[in-house]
Design a protein around this motif. Structure first.
Motif, short mmCIF file in Angstrom:
data_model
loop_
_atom_site.label_atom_id
_atom_site.label_comp_id
_atom_site.label_asym_id
_atom_site.label_seq_id
_atom_site.Cartn_x
_atom_site.Cartn_y
_atom_site.Cartn_z
N LEU A 196 0.81 -1.21 0.00
CA LEU A 196 0.00 0.00 0.00
C LEU A 196 0.85 1.27 0.00
O LEU A 196 1.97 1.28 -0.49
N GLY A 197 0.33 2.31 0.60
CA GLY A 197 0.89 3.64 0.40
C GLY A 197 2.26 3.95 0.94
O GLY A 197 2.97 4.79 0.40
N TYR A 198 2.67 3.31 2.04
CA TYR A 198 3.94 3.69 2.66
C TYR A 198 5.11 3.63 1.70
O TYR A 198 6.01 4.46 1.73
N LYS A 199 5.12 2.63 0.83
CA LYS A 199 6.25 2.46 -0.07
C LYS A 199 6.38 3.62 -1.06
O LYS A 199 7.46 3.85 -1.61
N SER A 200 5.29 4.36 -1.28
CA SER A 200 5.34 5.51 -2.16
C SER A 200 5.62 6.81 -1.41
O SER A 200 6.02 7.80 -2.00
N LEU A 201 5.42 6.78 -0.10
CA LEU A 201 5.57 7.99 0.71
C LEU A 201 6.95 8.12 1.34
O LEU A 201 7.35 9.21 1.75
N ILE A 202 7.68 7.00 1.44
CA ILE A 202 8.97 7.01 2.11
C ILE A 202 9.95 6.12 1.35
O ILE A 202 9.61 5.00 0.97
N ALA A 203 11.16 6.59 1.15
CA ALA A 203 12.24 5.78 0.59
C ALA A 203 13.52 6.22 1.28
O ALA A 203 14.09 7.28 0.96
N VAL A 204 13.96 5.44 2.27
CA VAL A 204 15.10 5.82 3.10
C VAL A 204 16.35 5.06 2.68
O VAL A 204 16.28 3.89 2.32
N GLU A 205 17.48 5.73 2.72
CA GLU A 205 18.74 5.08 2.35
C GLU A 205 19.01 3.88 3.26
O GLU A 205 18.63 3.87 4.43
N PRO A 206 19.69 2.84 2.75
CA PRO A 206 20.00 1.65 3.56
C PRO A 206 21.19 1.92 4.47
O PRO A 206 22.32 1.46 4.22
N LEU A 207 20.95 2.64 5.55
CA LEU A 207 22.04 3.09 6.42
C LEU A 207 22.83 1.92 7.00
O LEU A 207 24.06 1.98 7.11
N GLY A 208 22.13 0.84 7.39
CA GLY A 208 22.83 -0.31 7.95
C GLY A 208 23.84 -0.89 6.98
O GLY A 208 24.97 -1.22 7.36
N LEU A 209 23.47 -1.01 5.71
CA LEU A 209 24.39 -1.54 4.70
C LEU A 209 25.53 -0.57 4.43
O LEU A 209 26.66 -0.99 4.15
N TYR B 298 16.13 9.09 -2.54
CA TYR B 298 15.75 8.91 -1.14
C TYR B 298 14.96 10.13 -0.66
O TYR B 298 15.35 11.27 -0.91
N TYR B 299 13.86 9.86 0.02
CA TYR B 299 13.02 10.97 0.48
C TYR B 299 12.14 10.52 1.64
O TYR B 299 11.91 9.33 1.88
N LEU B 300 11.64 11.49 2.36
CA LEU B 300 10.66 11.28 3.43
C LEU B 300 9.52 12.24 3.15
O LEU B 300 9.60 13.44 3.46
N GLY B 301 8.45 11.72 2.53
CA GLY B 301 7.37 12.60 2.11
C GLY B 301 7.92 13.60 1.09
O GLY B 301 8.50 13.24 0.07
N THR B 302 7.76 14.88 1.40
CA THR B 302 8.25 15.94 0.50
C THR B 302 9.68 16.34 0.82
O THR B 302 10.24 17.20 0.14
N GLU C 109 7.55 13.86 -10.97
CA GLU C 109 7.59 12.42 -10.71
C GLU C 109 7.41 12.14 -9.22
O GLU C 109 6.67 11.24 -8.82
N HIS C 110 8.08 12.92 -8.38
CA HIS C 110 7.98 12.74 -6.94
C HIS C 110 6.56 13.06 -6.46
O HIS C 110 5.98 12.32 -5.65
N LEU C 111 5.99 14.13 -6.98
CA LEU C 111 4.63 14.51 -6.62
C LEU C 111 3.65 13.39 -6.98
O LEU C 111 2.75 13.06 -6.21
N GLN C 112 3.83 12.79 -8.14
CA GLN C 112 2.95 11.70 -8.58
C GLN C 112 3.05 10.51 -7.63
O GLN C 112 2.06 9.86 -7.32
N LYS C 113 4.26 10.21 -7.15
CA LYS C 113 4.45 9.12 -6.18
C LYS C 113 3.69 9.41 -4.89
O LYS C 113 3.02 8.53 -4.34
N LEU C 114 3.82 10.63 -4.40
CA LEU C 114 3.15 11.00 -3.16
C LEU C 114 1.64 10.93 -3.30
O LEU C 114 0.93 10.45 -2.41
N VAL C 115 1.13 11.42 -4.43
CA VAL C 115 -0.31 11.40 -4.66
C VAL C 115 -0.81 9.96 -4.74
O VAL C 115 -1.85 9.61 -4.18
N HIS C 116 -0.05 9.11 -5.43
CA HIS C 116 -0.42 7.69 -5.54
C HIS C 116 -0.44 7.03 -4.16
O HIS C 116 -1.38 6.30 -3.82
N GLY C 117 0.59 7.30 -3.36
CA GLY C 117 0.66 6.72 -2.02
C GLY C 117 -0.50 7.16 -1.15
O GLY C 117 -1.12 6.34 -0.46
N ALA C 118 -0.80 8.46 -1.19
CA ALA C 118 -1.91 8.99 -0.39
C ALA C 118 -3.24 8.39 -0.84
O ALA C 118 -4.11 8.07 -0.02
#
Length: 467
Positions: free
Chosen positions: A14-27, A179-183, A441-450
């Protein structure tokens, strides 16, 4: 030795995957610990071809991160692709879920599971493989053998987090703008402490870190901030203000050493904010812009049920303190599977009464490794890990499932589509789009997630597609 590190990403959901994409800090940290080897990092966020990457780089070892329960099947699929492309490659898996449930990776495509902190175990493992040594002598591994899984023994936790190598962010350089957190974009993450002193029954962090809390020195934190890539900074610490004096010293050093101002986001408990409003003001002065707080429940009985060891009164006071300073509050609430329509109504009216602008609602999920899982494991309605995303009910609901999801998605829509909030947000997003602060493109991702978060049909179709 050639080592490929891979970060899985959810393909459906669902939506979370479109609203957040965080860098793989552990790796990135593990990669830094393997600096004496030839290391590449593959983030499947960009739709990378695993087979092509393996055939091109020809790694002798591949490490896959599985911190989240929903990534288990993706991790196993990737491991299978690696083995199919290069059968003699040593494949190991690490991360929170893998450490707490190594039995989920008793699979022909996986050679070992790293249990605990990977930046200490991985270098020893790779050195042992390079020297054709015996992995059974490397502490902190669960090895998959023909006789079954073999645990090599517990590896001690690092005594000082200052020993953790700074994340090698060059490994993710080509993904940085994704990588982004919302906007918030560009966006970067930083870990400065590990563990939490509290024992919430829905959380496994305190178990993963064996009940201990450790912190980097303020000097080390500030030095790492100095060299971070551009962007807003999210401290990934589960409780950044666990040591208030340390947090104050970090702020003091950031200001005193003339480090360029940034926008900072932290995770904190409301009781700490209430007891120490001065630390919030100090951080506001150097750029604190957002605080994630687990409100969890709207009454004291609910707080006790999740062993929060906090109060609704503290939540409300903390909200007032942060609002007065103009700091964004991301308040999360847990929706119980036994909610009735009245309970959903109460939660909506509570959020509206407090004028919480950015609430988050998750469904109570007994994640493996938590006390909650032990309590509910015999009542699960599904053992399909792809549903353990905090957005699906995996234990019986009081309401028929379609009605439960209808109430849940209606809650999101009522909060975020109310006229004043919706049009204000739309105006702000369009302004960022026009001024270049947000791509189309980013805006479209956020709208899709929401849109997905507020669609009951999406929940039902998603569940039917995975049964």
């Amino acid at each position: 030795m050639r080592v490929l590190l891979i970060q899985p990403r959810p393909r459906g959901g669902l939506g979370y995957k479109s609203l957040i994409a965080v860098e793989p800090l552990g790796l990135e940290i593990v990669g830094a610990a393997l600096k004496d080897h030839s290391v590449r990092l593959l983030d499947v966020l960009a739709g990378e071809n695993i087979t092509a990457a393996v055939q091109d780089f020809r790694p002798e070892a591949v490490g896959i991160n599985c911190s989240f329960t929903v990534d288990v099947y993706q991790t196993l699929r990737i491991a299978g692709e690696v083995k199919a492309a290069r059968k003699n490659t040593f494949v190991f898996v690490g991360g929170h879920h893998a450490s707490l449930r190594p039995e989920d990776f008793d699979h022909p495509a996986v050679d070992a599971v790293v249990v605990g902190e990977g930046e200490t175990t991985a270098p020893e493992l790779i050195a042992t493989l390079e020297g054709q040594g015996d992995p059974t002598r490397v502490a902190g591994l669960v090895l998959n053998t023909e006789e079954g899984q073999f645990f090599t023994g517990e590896r001690p936790l690092l005594q000082s987090l200052d020993e953790v190598p700074p994340a090698d962010r060059e490994l993710t350089g080509r993904y940085r703008n994704q990588y982004y957190l919302g906007t918030r974009r560009p966006f970067v993450t930083l870990e400065t402490s590990r563990g939490c002193p509290h024992r919430c029954n829905f959380c496994s962090i305190w178990r993963f870190y064996r009940g201990r809390v450790r912190s980097m020195s303020p000097e080390r934190v500030v030095e790492e901030i100095r060299f971070l890539p551009p962007g807003d900074v999210l401290f990934t610490d589960d409780n950044f203000l666990a040591d208030v004096r340390r947090a104050g010293k970090i702020a003091e050093l950031l200001k005193g050493r003339g480090i360029p101002r940034r926008r900072y986001i932290i995770q904190a408990r409301s009781d700490t904010v209430v007891r120490h409003p001065e630390i919030i003001r100090q951080w506001k002065d150097i750029g604190l812009d957002g605080v994630f707080i687990g409100f969890e429940k709207i009454d004291e009985e609910g707080m006790k049920q999740v062993n929060k060891q906090n109060s609704v009164k503290n939540n409300e006071k903390a909200l007032g303190i942060l609002d007065a300073l103009g700091i964004n509050v991301y308040a999360s609430f847990i929706v119980d599977p036994d909610f009735s329509p009245v309970d959903f109504q109460k939660l909506f009216h509570y959020v509206r009464k407090l004028k919480i602008r950015q609430p988050q609602f998750t469904i109570l999920t007994p994640l493996p490794g938590t006390e909650l899982f032990e309590r509910f494991k015999n009542k699960l309605t599904t053992t399909n890990y792809e549903f353990f995303d905090l957005l699906h009910a995996v234990v019986p609901t009081r309401l028929p499932l379609p009605q439960f999801y209808r109430e849940f998605t209606t809650l999101y829509r009522r909060v975020y589509l109310r006229p004043g909030y919706f049009f204000g947000t739309l105006k702000w997003l369009l302004l960022k789009l026009v001024t270049g602060g947000l791509s189309l493109e980013h805006l479209q991702k956020l709208v899709h997630g929401a849109k997905m978060m507020g669609s009951c049909q999406a929940y039902l179709e998603n569940q039917m597609a995975r049964v």
